[in-house]
Design a protein around this motif. Structure first.
Motif, mmCIF file in Angstrom:
data_model
loop_
_atom_site.group_PDB
_atom_site.id
_atom_site.type_symbol
_atom_site.label_atom_id
_atom_site.label_comp_id
_atom_site.label_asym_id
_atom_site.label_seq_id
_atom_site.Cartn_x
_atom_site.Cartn_y
_atom_site.Cartn_z
ATOM 1 N N ALA A 1 3.453 -7.164 -8.368
ATOM 2 C CA ALA A 1 4.796 -6.658 -8.681
ATOM 3 C C ALA A 1 4.755 -5.156 -8.974
ATOM 4 C CB ALA A 1 5.384 -7.423 -9.868
ATOM 5 N N ARG A 2 3.771 -4.720 -9.734
ATOM 6 C CA ARG A 2 3.616 -3.300 -10.062
ATOM 7 C C ARG A 2 3.344 -2.474 -8.794
ATOM 8 N NH1 ARG A 2 -0.626 -3.011 -14.430
ATOM 9 N NH2 ARG A 2 0.706 -4.693 -15.015
ATOM 10 N N PHE A 3 2.485 -3.012 -7.927
ATOM 11 C CA PHE A 3 2.146 -2.322 -6.684
ATOM 12 C C PHE A 3 3.383 -2.152 -5.802
ATOM 13 C CE2 PHE A 3 0.521 -2.379 -2.269
ATOM 14 C CZ PHE A 3 -0.336 -1.288 -2.322
ATOM 15 N N VAL A 4 4.122 -3.242 -5.594
ATOM 16 C CA VAL A 4 5.313 -3.212 -4.737
ATOM 17 C C VAL A 4 6.376 -2.287 -5.326
ATOM 18 C CG1 VAL A 4 7.225 -4.609 -3.854
ATOM 19 C CG2 VAL A 4 4.875 -5.463 -3.702
ATOM 20 N N ALA A 5 6.530 -2.274 -6.632
ATOM 21 C CA ALA A 5 7.537 -1.422 -7.273
ATOM 22 C C ALA A 5 7.261 0.061 -7.039
ATOM 23 C CB ALA A 5 7.591 -1.715 -8.776
ATOM 24 N N GLY A 6 6.022 0.415 -6.798
ATOM 25 C CA GLY A 6 5.677 1.815 -6.589
ATOM 26 C C GLY A 6 5.758 2.278 -5.152
ATOM 27 N N LEU A 7 6.158 1.405 -4.235
ATOM 28 C CA LEU A 7 6.199 1.761 -2.819
ATOM 29 C C LEU A 7 7.531 2.385 -2.443
ATOM 30 C CD1 LEU A 7 4.496 -1.427 -1.362
ATOM 31 C CD2 LEU A 7 3.444 0.779 -1.920
ATOM 32 N N ASP A 8 7.512 3.068 -1.300
ATOM 33 C CA ASP A 8 8.720 3.747 -0.847
ATOM 34 C C ASP A 8 8.916 3.523 0.650
ATOM 35 O OD1 ASP A 8 10.978 5.367 -0.834
ATOM 36 O OD2 ASP A 8 9.799 7.187 -0.484
ATOM 37 N N GLY A 9 9.528 2.403 1.010
ATOM 38 C CA GLY A 9 9.911 2.181 2.395
ATOM 39 C C GLY A 9 8.876 1.513 3.283
ATOM 40 N N ASP A 10 7.782 1.028 2.739
ATOM 41 C CA ASP A 10 6.792 0.351 3.560
ATOM 42 C C ASP A 10 7.334 -0.976 4.071
ATOM 43 O OD1 ASP A 10 4.259 1.993 3.348
ATOM 44 O OD2 ASP A 10 4.800 1.763 1.239
ATOM 45 N N GLY A 11 6.861 -1.387 5.249
ATOM 46 C CA GLY A 11 7.303 -2.650 5.825
ATOM 47 C C GLY A 11 6.334 -3.789 5.602
ATOM 48 N N ALA A 12 5.135 -3.470 5.105
ATOM 49 C CA ALA A 12 4.127 -4.524 4.937
ATOM 50 C C ALA A 12 3.306 -4.305 3.676
ATOM 51 C CB ALA A 12 3.192 -4.546 6.143
ATOM 52 N N VAL A 13 3.057 -5.394 2.987
ATOM 53 C CA VAL A 13 2.132 -5.411 1.851
ATOM 54 C C VAL A 13 1.235 -6.632 2.041
ATOM 55 C CG1 VAL A 13 1.870 -5.758 -0.636
ATOM 56 C CG2 VAL A 13 3.669 -4.260 0.235
ATOM 57 N N VAL A 14 -0.050 -6.392 2.001
ATOM 58 C CA VAL A 14 -1.027 -7.480 2.055
ATOM 59 C C VAL A 14 -1.803 -7.439 0.752
ATOM 60 C CG1 VAL A 14 -3.119 -8.328 3.178
ATOM 61 C CG2 VAL A 14 -1.206 -7.510 4.557
ATOM 62 N N SER A 15 -1.929 -8.594 0.116
ATOM 63 C CA SER A 15 -2.714 -8.652 -1.111
ATOM 64 C C SER A 15 -3.704 -9.808 -1.030
ATOM 65 C CB SER A 15 -1.827 -8.798 -2.343
ATOM 66 O OG SER A 15 -1.219 -10.064 -2.361
ATOM 67 N N PHE A 16 -4.757 -9.678 -1.809
ATOM 68 C CA PHE A 16 -5.791 -10.700 -1.899
ATOM 69 C C PHE A 16 -6.179 -10.837 -3.360
ATOM 70 C CE2 PHE A 16 -10.257 -11.739 -2.449
ATOM 71 C CZ PHE A 16 -10.343 -12.943 -1.766
#
Length: 153
Positions: A19-34
């Motif tokens: 959640a913290r990682f995604v909140a800091g993004l600006d317009g990306d279309g993809a997030v991959v996490s492990f």
């Protein structure tokens, strides 16, 4: 391009990290996490009651950020994050969280995969498994080394 790393000595909440990682993004279309979890069985099938990750106060955090920076430089990603536990970890608890963000999915998948392969073989940790049958130190496996070698850098 951004990269960050954190050494966590307590509980690692992968959902909160994502959640913290995604909140800091600006317009990306993809997030991959492990999220890597401590296993309840060793590679030989014996029960594991505790995984202990020993670490060095300077070398370990530096190795994490260097690997995150190398990943961000290699792939077309906007951000890379790694959070790695140290200390005593019970089976089922999160050990590592990795995330990569990019405009499109392929680069994010590649970055997360590459970072995990490097963490398994290069991060400055000393791993010890304990269980009812005793304990032993763990080294990267041949498969870990083969996974790392496929990136040829």
């Amino acid at each position: 391009m951004a990269a960050s790393a954190n050494l966590e000595l307590g509980h690692l909440d992968a959902g909160q990290e994502l959640a913290r990682f995604v909140a800091g993004l600006d317009g990306d279309g993809a997030v991959v996490s492990f999220t890597g979890l401590a296993r309840a069985k060793a590679s030989n099938g014996q029960a594991v009651s505790c995984l202990r990750l020993d670490w060095h106060p300077e070398m370990t955090p530096r190795s994490l950020i260097e690997l995150a920076l190398a990943t961000a430089a290699r792939f077309d990603v906007s951000d890379v994050r790694v959070v790695h536990r140290a200390g005593s970890i019970a089976p089922g608890e999160a050990i590592v969280f990795v995330a990569a963000a990019s405009a499109h999915r392929r680069q994010a998948f590649l970055a997360a995969d590459y970072l995990m392969d490097r963490l398994k073989t290069e991060a400055m940790f000393w791993k010890h498994e304990s269980g009812p049958s005793g304990g032993c130190w763990i080294e990267p496996t041949e498969q870990d080394r083969a996974d790392r070698a496929r990136w040829s850098d």
